[in-house]
Design a protein around this motif. Structure first.
Motif, short mmCIF file in Angstrom:
data_model
loop_
_atom_site.label_atom_id
_atom_site.label_comp_id
_atom_site.label_asym_id
_atom_site.label_seq_id
_atom_site.Cartn_x
_atom_site.Cartn_y
_atom_site.Cartn_z
N UNK A 27 -71.32 2.68 -14.78
CA UNK A 27 -72.67 3.21 -14.61
C UNK A 27 -73.21 3.04 -13.19
N UNK A 28 -72.33 3.04 -12.20
CA UNK A 28 -72.75 3.00 -10.80
C UNK A 28 -72.31 4.28 -10.09
N UNK A 29 -72.22 5.34 -10.84
CA UNK A 29 -71.76 6.61 -10.30
C UNK A 29 -72.65 7.16 -9.21
N UNK A 30 -73.92 6.74 -9.20
CA UNK A 30 -74.84 7.21 -8.15
C UNK A 30 -74.34 6.81 -6.76
N UNK A 31 -73.59 5.71 -6.66
CA UNK A 31 -73.03 5.29 -5.37
C UNK A 31 -72.00 6.30 -4.90
N UNK A 32 -71.11 6.69 -5.80
CA UNK A 32 -70.10 7.69 -5.45
C UNK A 32 -70.75 9.02 -5.14
#
Length: 104
Positions: A94-99
């Motif tokens: 759930x840290x896809x916003x970084x990618x």
């Protein structure tokens, strides 16, 4: 080996060797780099309970590992593979916003 090639869409045995090498170097490096940061915040293996030291150590290793994985992948010519691997991992936790930030 054929399983890895098919699953990871890898073309040669040399590429598999380099990928496994990157994983190995990254694991060693991230654990080595994390120790001075623990000392910097005043957490030492000798003076801190194992119940406190090791969870903090593992949590601290994680970001170093992710950064070094892509860096070593780049240095050894496998950036495309490791960037795709990293994006998949970040999305799964759930840290896809970084990618997504780096994709723009």
């Amino acid at each position: 080996m054929a399983n890895f090639k098919e699953r990871w869409n890898i073309k040669s045995d040399w590429q598999i060797f380099v990928i496994i090498l990157v994983f190995a170097i990254t694991g060693l490096s991230s654990s080595y780099i994390s120790k001075p940061f623990l000392a910097l915040i005043g957490i030492y293996k000798e003076t801190t309970s194992a119940w406190i030291y090791y969870p903090i150590y593992v949590v601290l290793i994680f970001p170093f590992y992710q950064i070094l994985l892509v860096l070593y992948g780049f240095l050894l010519g496998q950036f495309k593979f490791f960037w795709a691997f990293e994006k998949k991992l970040l999305r799964s936790i759930r840290l896809g916003f970084i990618a997504d930030y780096f994709e723009k």
